[in-house]
Design a protein around this motif. Structure first.
Motif, PDB file in Angstrom:
ATOM      1  N   LEU A 464       0.835  -1.200   0.000  1.00 33.62           N
ATOM      2  CA  LEU A 464       0.000   0.000   0.000  1.00 33.62           C
ATOM      3  C   LEU A 464       0.871   1.251   0.000  1.00 33.62           C
ATOM      4  O   LEU A 464       0.484   2.289  -0.538  1.00 33.62           O
ATOM      5  CB  LEU A 464      -0.917   0.009   1.228  1.00 33.62           C
ATOM      6  CG  LEU A 464      -1.937  -1.137   1.353  1.00 33.62           C
ATOM      7  CD1 LEU A 464      -2.688  -1.037   2.670  1.00 33.62           C
ATOM      8  CD2 LEU A 464      -2.918  -1.126   0.184  1.00 33.62           C
ATOM      9  N   SER A 465       2.066   1.146   0.587  1.00 35.32           N
ATOM     10  CA  SER A 465       2.933   2.317   0.704  1.00 35.32           C
ATOM     11  C   SER A 465       3.378   2.861  -0.653  1.00 35.32           C
ATOM     12  O   SER A 465       3.725   4.046  -0.762  1.00 35.32           O
ATOM     13  CB  SER A 465       4.171   1.979   1.551  1.00 35.32           C
ATOM     14  OG  SER A 465       5.008   1.050   0.890  1.00 35.32           O
ATOM     15  N   GLU A 466       3.346   2.036  -1.673  1.00 36.36           N
ATOM     16  CA  GLU A 466       3.701   2.521  -3.014  1.00 36.36           C
ATOM     17  C   GLU A 466       2.835   3.705  -3.440  1.00 36.36           C
ATOM     18  O   GLU A 466       3.270   4.571  -4.206  1.00 36.36           O
ATOM     19  CB  GLU A 466       3.529   1.402  -4.044  1.00 36.36           C
ATOM     20  CG  GLU A 466       4.520   0.274  -3.944  1.00 36.36           C
ATOM     21  CD  GLU A 466       4.189  -0.830  -4.926  1.00 36.36           C
ATOM     22  OE1 GLU A 466       4.819  -0.852  -6.002  1.00 36.36           O
ATOM     23  OE2 GLU A 466       3.298  -1.646  -4.632  1.00 36.36           O
ATOM     24  N   MET A 467       1.610   3.730  -2.947  1.00 37.03           N
ATOM     25  CA  MET A 467       0.703   4.816  -3.307  1.00 37.03           C
ATOM     26  C   MET A 467       1.181   6.160  -2.799  1.00 37.03           C
ATOM     27  O   MET A 467       0.868   7.209  -3.371  1.00 37.03           O
ATOM     28  CB  MET A 467      -0.707   4.528  -2.771  1.00 37.03           C
ATOM     29  CG  MET A 467      -1.369   3.337  -3.429  1.00 37.03           C
ATOM     30  SD  MET A 467      -3.072   3.097  -2.873  1.00 37.03           S
ATOM     31  CE  MET A 467      -2.813   2.476  -1.212  1.00 37.03           C
ATOM     32  N   MET A 468       1.951   6.148  -1.717  1.00 43.52           N
ATOM     33  CA  MET A 468       2.499   7.391  -1.180  1.00 43.52           C
ATOM     34  C   MET A 468       3.451   8.023  -2.189  1.00 43.52           C
ATOM     35  O   MET A 468       3.396   9.232  -2.461  1.00 43.52           O
ATOM     36  CB  MET A 468       3.201   7.109   0.151  1.00 43.52           C
ATOM     37  CG  MET A 468       2.260   6.574   1.226  1.00 43.52           C
ATOM     38  SD  MET A 468       3.130   5.820   2.624  1.00 43.52           S
ATOM     39  CE  MET A 468       3.943   7.250   3.317  1.00 43.52           C
ATOM     40  N   LYS A 469       4.313   7.197  -2.764  1.00 43.61           N
ATOM     41  CA  LYS A 469       5.246   7.700  -3.780  1.00 43.61           C
ATOM     42  C   LYS A 469       4.497   8.140  -5.033  1.00 43.61           C
ATOM     43  O   LYS A 469       4.805   9.178  -5.628  1.00 43.61           O
ATOM     44  CB  LYS A 469       6.279   6.635  -4.126  1.00 43.61           C
ATOM     45  CG  LYS A 469       7.286   7.082  -5.182  1.00 43.61           C
ATOM     46  CD  LYS A 469       8.358   6.024  -5.407  1.00 43.61           C
ATOM     47  CE  LYS A 469       9.369   6.464  -6.461  1.00 43.61           C
ATOM     48  NZ  LYS A 469      10.456   5.469  -6.620  1.00 43.61           N
ATOM     49  N   GLU A 470       3.501   7.356  -5.443  1.00 43.40           N
ATOM     50  CA  GLU A 470       2.736   7.705  -6.642  1.00 43.40           C
ATOM     51  C   GLU A 470       2.018   9.048  -6.469  1.00 43.40           C
ATOM     52  O   GLU A 470       1.918   9.836  -7.419  1.00 43.40           O
ATOM     53  CB  GLU A 470       1.725   6.604  -6.964  1.00 43.40           C
ATOM     54  CG  GLU A 470       2.339   5.284  -7.390  1.00 43.40           C
ATOM     55  CD  GLU A 470       2.817   5.281  -8.840  1.00 43.40           C
ATOM     56  OE1 GLU A 470       2.775   6.324  -9.509  1.00 43.40           O
ATOM     57  OE2 GLU A 470       3.247   4.196  -9.305  1.00 43.40           O
ATOM     58  N   ALA A 471       1.528   9.325  -5.269  1.00 43.69           N
ATOM     59  CA  ALA A 471       0.876  10.612  -5.012  1.00 43.69           C
ATOM     60  C   ALA A 471       1.866  11.759  -5.153  1.00 43.69           C
ATOM     61  O   ALA A 471       1.535  12.823  -5.704  1.00 43.69           O
ATOM     62  CB  ALA A 471       0.253  10.612  -3.620  1.00 43.69           C
ATOM     63  N   VAL A 472       3.094  11.531  -4.676  1.00 44.09           N
ATOM     64  CA  VAL A 472       4.146  12.542  -4.831  1.00 44.09           C
ATOM     65  C   VAL A 472       4.455  12.749  -6.308  1.00 44.09           C
ATOM     66  O   VAL A 472       4.552  13.883  -6.801  1.00 44.09           O
ATOM     67  CB  VAL A 472       5.426  12.126  -4.067  1.00 44.09           C
ATOM     68  CG1 VAL A 472       6.566  13.113  -4.338  1.00 44.09           C
ATOM     69  CG2 VAL A 472       5.138  12.021  -2.567  1.00 44.09           C
ATOM     70  N   LEU A 473       4.617  11.644  -7.042  1.00 47.24           N
ATOM     71  CA  LEU A 473       4.878  11.732  -8.480  1.00 47.24           C
ATOM     72  C   LEU A 473       3.761  12.473  -9.198  1.00 47.24           C
ATOM     73  O   LEU A 473       4.006  13.275 -10.120  1.00 47.24           O
ATOM     74  CB  LEU A 473       5.045  10.323  -9.066  1.00 47.24           C
ATOM     75  CG  LEU A 473       6.302   9.548  -8.648  1.00 47.24           C
ATOM     76  CD1 LEU A 473       6.178   8.093  -9.081  1.00 47.24           C
ATOM     77  CD2 LEU A 473       7.556  10.176  -9.217  1.00 47.24           C
ATOM     78  N   ASP A 474       2.529  12.229  -8.783  1.00 50.49           N
ATOM     79  CA  ASP A 474       1.396  12.892  -9.410  1.00 50.49           C
ATOM     80  C   ASP A 474       1.441  14.409  -9.228  1.00 50.49           C
ATOM     81  O   ASP A 474       1.069  15.158 -10.143  1.00 50.49           O
ATOM     82  CB  ASP A 474       0.093  12.338  -8.827  1.00 50.49           C
ATOM     83  CG  ASP A 474      -1.134  12.955  -9.477  1.00 50.49           C
ATOM     84  OD1 ASP A 474      -1.327  12.759 -10.690  1.00 50.49           O
ATOM     85  OD2 ASP A 474      -1.893  13.653  -8.779  1.00 50.49           O
ATOM     86  N   ALA A 475       1.919  14.840  -8.074  1.00 51.11           N
ATOM     87  CA  ALA A 475       2.004  16.283  -7.822  1.00 51.11           C
ATOM     88  C   ALA A 475       2.952  16.979  -8.813  1.00 51.11           C
ATOM     89  O   ALA A 475       2.838  18.171  -9.063  1.00 51.11           O
ATOM     90  CB  ALA A 475       2.466  16.538  -6.386  1.00 51.11           C
ATOM     91  N   TYR A 476       3.856  16.198  -9.386  1.00 45.65           N
ATOM     92  CA  TYR A 476       4.859  16.769 -10.287  1.00 45.65           C
ATOM     93  C   TYR A 476       4.719  16.231 -11.714  1.00 45.65           C
ATOM     94  O   TYR A 476       5.656  16.274 -12.496  1.00 45.65           O
ATOM     95  CB  TYR A 476       6.266  16.520  -9.733  1.00 45.65           C
ATOM     96  CG  TYR A 476       6.520  17.391  -8.518  1.00 45.65           C
ATOM     97  CD1 TYR A 476       7.119  18.643  -8.636  1.00 45.65           C
ATOM     98  CD2 TYR A 476       6.089  16.991  -7.256  1.00 45.65           C
ATOM     99  CE1 TYR A 476       7.304  19.468  -7.532  1.00 45.65           C
ATOM    100  CE2 TYR A 476       6.267  17.803  -6.135  1.00 45.65           C
ATOM    101  CZ  TYR A 476       6.871  19.044  -6.300  1.00 45.65           C
ATOM    102  OH  TYR A 476       7.040  19.868  -5.205  1.00 45.65           O
ATOM    103  N   GLY A 477       3.545  15.678 -12.005  1.00 50.24           N
ATOM    104  CA  GLY A 477       3.277  15.215 -13.375  1.00 50.24           C
ATOM    105  C   GLY A 477       4.080  14.016 -13.804  1.00 50.24           C
ATOM    106  O   GLY A 477       4.339  13.833 -14.991  1.00 50.24           O
ATOM    107  N   LYS A 478       4.490  13.164 -12.845  1.00 48.06           N
ATOM    108  CA  LYS A 478       5.338  12.042 -13.176  1.00 48.06           C
ATOM    109  C   LYS A 478       4.739  10.695 -12.738  1.00 48.06           C
ATOM    110  O   LYS A 478       5.445   9.695 -12.675  1.00 48.06           O
ATOM    111  CB  LYS A 478       6.721  12.204 -12.515  1.00 48.06           C
ATOM    112  CG  LYS A 478       7.486  13.435 -12.966  1.00 48.06           C
ATOM    113  CD  LYS A 478       8.824  13.529 -12.239  1.00 48.06           C
ATOM    114  CE  LYS A 478       9.607  14.761 -12.665  1.00 48.06           C
ATOM    115  NZ  LYS A 478      10.935  14.846 -11.983  1.00 48.06           N
TER     116      LYS A 478
END
Length: 482
Positions: A464-478
């Motif tokens: 589930l923790s992978e979603m934390m990184k994905e949310a960060v990536l989303d904030a920067y269009g990545k």
């Protein structure tokens, strides 16, 4: 004659009090703690811990009721035995209560049993407790001290808080409950009205809903869990309503009529319309207030404000030698805040170098309903109010392999960054196990981690923790997996 002089006396043995006592003893200070009812305070005996035990039973029942979706068939019907559910909760509490007693003995901290009152700076008088007898599961520890006069150079008030009562809707222990009665019902009600949708109200609403009770929540503010980010609040509301919870916002209970075995709540909405809801009980969950009365604060001139003791950043009150920590010292009224506040206070007293005040922006909040809610830092609205130029990232649970495999794919993670500096300003979550995930963002904020460092961090798969990184990536269009 027993020794009655100490370096530090702490009034109250809740999470703030007993943790502070342990740290005090570790620092070589002769320490005593005064308790009038049961070691561990409200959190351990009537709050944080036993409610989580109840919610665990509810969670297992929820899973069992959806066993078919996991390819499982359960023989017969699954139902809750309220007596056994409550007994398990009380047993969990008793186990930890005994653990606190062990920690006091291990750290050579004297326990003084009774009700303390400040006589003057540096002196307290302990009298017989006015509280009811301790539960059989929570016996008075052996070898404790009792009534008498005790002195200490430093006295720390950690008396906690109690449920707030609204005039005319005061809890009676029978039809109108606080969390005390809601935690150990003699039988499962058929219907409930919950007044207030903060953490306490929503957790009990979620528990009873899982137990098959018809539950209606009435909230004064526009959103449930109003301290949370608005987007997360709305997401949680939708999920709770999908489970069957009835929620009325921007409304208040103006009056409660009592019958022999039921109540009728008069609910007024913001447009002035009044409706009536009849239920077996009403749970009053409109907040808590500090236990500042009858401990001598007024006579000594200790400054208070809105039911709490006024302190500085190190727990010092307006009277030298008297300190306050935890709920009695004001919001946020959370066990982990009390513990951290107590450690800061006692380390400052002991002269530990490098002690710095607590950063209130980094105190997490967790609500253990289904789905769970967790947060830390600024909400999107607060960040904008402060004039911050922000980036916001989001990631849904339904794009995460582990969440899908768990059958827990309804959730949302939201992060807020300062666009100029990359500083993580806030993180807000709703979904399975987010109360365990939030600490990752807390650590990041405490280390002043930027978005670049988070994006370069390797998260394990599948988690589930992978979603934390994905949310960060989303904030920067990545974002990668969405």
């Amino acid at each position: 004659m027993a020794d009655t002089n100490y370096d530090v006396i702490i009034i109250g043995s809740g999470p703030g009090g007993y943790v502070t006592a342990i740290r005090s003893a570790q620092l070589g200070l002769k320490t005593a703690i005064v308790e009038r009812e049961h070691l561990g305070g409200i959190c351990l005996n009537w709050g944080c811990i036993p409610t989580k035990a109840l919610l665990r039973s509810a969670e297992i029942l929820d899973h069992a009721n959806h066993a078919k979706s996991f390819g499982l068939t359960l023989e017969g019907s699954m139902k809750a035995d309220v007596k056994d559910v409550v007994a398990r909760s009380r047993g969990v509490s008793a186990r930890l209560n005994g653990g606190v007693g062990f920690l006091m003995k291990k750290n050579k901290i004297d326990v003084i049993w009774g009700e303390a009152k400040l006589a003057k700076p540096g002196q307290i008088v302990v009298g017989k407790s006015s509280k009811p007898a301790v539960e059989p599961q929570h016996p008075v520890p052996k070898g404790v001290k009792g009534e008498g006069t005790y002195t200490a150079k430093h006295i720390i008030v950690a008396t906690g808080a109690r449920p707030r009562a609204l005039p005319g809707i005061e809890p009676d222990g029978k039809l109108i409950w606080t969390y005390f009665e809601a935690m150990k019902p003699a039988k499962m009600p058929k219907s409930l009205v919950v007044m207030g949708s903060g953490a306490i109200g929503i957790e009990f609403a979620s528990f009873y809903l899982s137990m098959g009770v018809d539950v209606t929540v009435v909230e004064l503010m526009a959103n449930v869990m109003p301290v949370e980010d608005e987007e997360i609040s709305k997401f949680a509301r939708k999920a709770l309503e999908k489970r069957g919870l009835k929620i009325i916002t921007e409304a208040k209970v103006t009056k409660v009529d009592k019958a022999a075995n039921s109540i009728t709540a008069h609910v007024e909405t913001k447009d002035g319309k009044v409706s009536q809801i009849t239920a077996d009980h009403l749970i009053s969950a409109v907040g808590v207030q500090g236990n500042i009365e009858n401990i001598g604060l007024e006579a000594l001139g200790v400054k208070t404000d809105r039911g709490c003791v006024v302190i500085d950043e190190y727990g010092r009150t307006s009277v030298p030698g008297i300190y306050a920590i935890g709920d009695v010292a004001g919001p946020p009224m959370l066990a982990h805040k009390a513990e951290h506040e107590g450690v800061i206070c006692i380390e400052k007293i002991a002269g530990v170098p490098g002690v710095h005040p607590m950063d209130h922006r980094k105190i997490p909040g967790c609500t253990y309903c289904n789905p769970q809610v967790a947060s830390v830092g600024l909400t999107e609205a607060k960040a904008k109010e402060q004039g911050r130029d922000i980036r916001v990232g989001r990631y849904m649970f339904n794009a995460n392999g582990k969440a899908i495999a768990l059958g827990e794919d309804n959730g949302l993670i939201k992060v807020i960054f300062d666009k100029k500096t990359g500083e993580l300003l806030g993180a807000h979550m709703c979904g399975a196990e987010v109360t365990e995930l939030i600490q990752g963002f807390i650590v990041a904020m405490n280390l002043e981690t930027t978005e670049e460092e988070l994006m370069h961090t390797i998260f394990p798969h599948p988690t589930l923790s992978e979603m934390m990184k994905e949310a960060v990536l989303d904030a920067y269009g990545k974002v990668l997996n969405a």
